[in-house]
Write a protein that holds these residues in place. Structure first.
Motif, short mmCIF file in Angstrom:
data_model
loop_
_atom_site.label_atom_id
_atom_site.label_comp_id
_atom_site.label_asym_id
_atom_site.label_seq_id
_atom_site.Cartn_x
_atom_site.Cartn_y
_atom_site.Cartn_z
N HIS A 33 0.96 -1.28 -0.05
CA HIS A 33 0.02 -0.11 0.09
C HIS A 33 0.87 1.24 0.24
O HIS A 33 0.40 2.21 -0.62
CB HIS A 33 -0.82 0.05 1.08
N VAL A 34 1.97 1.38 0.80
CA VAL A 34 2.71 2.47 0.82
C VAL A 34 3.39 2.96 -0.61
O VAL A 34 3.22 3.93 -1.04
CB VAL A 34 3.60 2.44 2.01
N PRO A 35 3.72 1.85 -1.47
CA PRO A 35 4.42 2.15 -2.73
C PRO A 35 3.14 2.67 -3.62
O PRO A 35 3.43 3.64 -4.45
CB PRO A 35 4.81 0.84 -3.13
N LEU A 36 2.08 2.23 -3.47
CA LEU A 36 0.84 2.57 -4.36
C LEU A 36 0.62 3.97 -3.80
O LEU A 36 0.27 4.86 -4.77
CB LEU A 36 -0.13 1.56 -4.08
N ILE A 37 0.55 4.57 -2.62
CA ILE A 37 0.17 5.73 -2.13
C ILE A 37 1.30 6.65 -2.63
O ILE A 37 0.83 7.82 -3.26
CB ILE A 37 -0.11 5.84 -0.89
N LYS A 38 2.35 6.39 -2.60
CA LYS A 38 3.54 7.39 -2.73
C LYS A 38 3.24 7.55 -4.49
O LYS A 38 3.79 8.46 -5.01
CB LYS A 38 4.77 6.60 -2.65
N ARG A 39 3.01 6.48 -5.21
CA ARG A 39 3.00 6.62 -6.71
C ARG A 39 1.72 7.39 -7.15
O ARG A 39 1.82 8.29 -7.87
CB ARG A 39 2.86 5.11 -7.50
N LEU A 40 0.61 7.25 -6.51
CA LEU A 40 -0.61 8.00 -7.07
C LEU A 40 -0.63 9.30 -6.33
O LEU A 40 -1.35 10.21 -6.83
CB LEU A 40 -1.75 7.17 -6.46
N LEU A 41 -0.13 9.33 -5.13
CA LEU A 41 -0.53 10.69 -4.29
C LEU A 41 0.94 11.25 -3.92
O LEU A 41 1.24 11.48 -2.67
CB LEU A 41 -1.30 10.64 -3.10
N PRO A 42 1.90 11.73 -4.93
CA PRO A 42 3.20 12.03 -4.61
C PRO A 42 3.44 13.64 -3.88
O PRO A 42 4.67 14.18 -3.75
CB PRO A 42 3.98 12.11 -5.91
N MET A 43 2.48 14.09 -3.71
CA MET A 43 2.35 15.57 -3.17
C MET A 43 2.58 15.88 -1.71
O MET A 43 2.61 17.15 -1.38
CB MET A 43 1.12 16.22 -3.83
N PHE A 44 2.64 14.63 -1.13
CA PHE A 44 2.95 15.22 0.34
C PHE A 44 4.28 15.23 0.64
O PHE A 44 5.10 14.82 0.07
CB PHE A 44 2.20 13.98 1.27
N ALA A 45 4.71 15.80 1.91
CA ALA A 45 5.92 15.81 2.29
C ALA A 45 6.54 15.08 3.31
O ALA A 45 7.61 14.58 3.12
CB ALA A 45 6.11 17.37 3.25
N ARG A 46 5.62 14.22 3.82
CA ARG A 46 5.88 13.11 4.76
C ARG A 46 4.56 12.21 4.91
O ARG A 46 3.51 12.59 4.84
CB ARG A 46 6.22 13.59 6.39
N TYR A 47 4.99 11.03 5.18
CA TYR A 47 3.92 9.80 5.32
C TYR A 47 4.26 8.89 6.24
O TYR A 47 5.56 8.16 5.86
CB TYR A 47 3.78 9.25 3.88
N ARG A 48 3.82 8.81 7.48
CA ARG A 48 4.28 8.17 8.54
C ARG A 48 3.29 7.31 9.07
O ARG A 48 1.95 7.62 8.93
CB ARG A 48 4.71 8.99 9.68
N ARG A 49 3.48 5.77 9.43
CA ARG A 49 2.59 5.10 10.00
C ARG A 49 2.94 4.75 11.50
O ARG A 49 4.33 4.31 11.55
CB ARG A 49 2.33 3.54 9.30
N HIS A 50 1.77 4.80 12.22
CA HIS A 50 2.13 4.42 13.57
C HIS A 50 1.24 3.20 14.19
O HIS A 50 -0.07 3.48 14.19
CB HIS A 50 1.89 5.67 14.67
N TYR A 51 1.96 2.20 14.21
CA TYR A 51 1.20 0.76 14.62
C TYR A 51 0.89 0.64 16.05
O TYR A 51 1.89 1.00 16.64
CB TYR A 51 1.88 -0.24 14.08
N LEU A 52 -0.17 0.19 16.48
CA LEU A 52 -0.38 -0.13 18.10
C LEU A 52 0.70 -1.24 18.47
O LEU A 52 1.08 -2.02 17.69
CB LEU A 52 -1.89 -0.74 18.23
N ASP A 53 1.28 -0.77 19.44
CA ASP A 53 2.26 -1.44 20.11
C ASP A 53 1.62 -2.97 20.60
O ASP A 53 0.48 -2.86 21.03
CB ASP A 53 2.91 -0.95 21.42
N GLU A 54 2.09 -3.97 20.53
CA GLU A 54 1.89 -5.51 20.51
C GLU A 54 2.52 -5.87 21.87
O GLU A 54 3.71 -5.61 22.07
CB GLU A 54 1.79 -6.27 19.62
N GLY A 55 1.77 -6.86 22.66
CA GLY A 55 2.27 -7.51 23.63
C GLY A 55 3.26 -8.53 23.42
O GLY A 55 3.34 -8.98 21.92
N HIS A 56 3.72 -9.16 24.25
CA HIS A 56 4.80 -10.57 23.62
C HIS A 56 4.17 -11.41 22.81
O HIS A 56 4.85 -12.16 22.05
CB HIS A 56 5.72 -10.81 24.70
N ASN A 57 2.76 -11.74 23.23
CA ASN A 57 2.22 -12.87 22.51
C ASN A 57 1.49 -12.43 21.21
O ASN A 57 0.61 -13.35 20.64
CB ASN A 57 0.95 -13.53 23.55
#
Length: 114
Positions: free
Chosen positions: A27-51
């Motif tokens: 998805h990230v490469p697709l978005i970068k190709r289709l919508l190149p006008m942004f300055a930054r593109y960050r993803r913050h995933y929820l932290d998971e427990g050890h299991n």
């Protein structure tokens, strides 16, 4: 600076690792190709427990916070114009069907002041 935040939920049948892997590899490469006008593109995933499960807290209803930054208002306007193109949004939605719940996605526009 304008920032647009997306609160995104993974498809229930995917593990957090599968979701993250698909998002980053496809998805990230697709978005970068289709919508190149942004300055930054960050993803913050929820932290998971050890299991592999969410930490001991209530599930917030999303699995990642994505932020897209725009340096100039004109860049944000160009973004809005591109995502209103039926062909562009169809390509994005087709890819989203592989890993996230589009109807559950929430978005917020923010103005940042420092």
């Amino acid at each position: 600076m304008i920032k647009h935040f997306f609160l995104i939920s993974k498809k229930p049948e995917l593990s957090a690792a599968e979701f993250r892997s698909y998002y980053e590899a496809h998805h990230v490469p697709l978005i970068k190709r289709l919508l190149p006008m942004f300055a930054r593109y960050r993803r913050h995933y929820l932290d998971e427990g050890h299991n592999g499960e969410a930490p001991e807290q209530d599930y917030p209803g999303f699995d990642v916070i994505t932020e897209i930054w725009f340096a100039q208002p004109a860049d944000y306007d160009a973004f809005l114009e591109r995502v209103s193109d039926p062909a562009v949004i169809a390509e994005i939605r087709a890819d989203e069907a592989n890993f996230l719940v589009s109807d559950a996605t929430r978005s917020l526009r923010m103005q940042t002041y420092e």
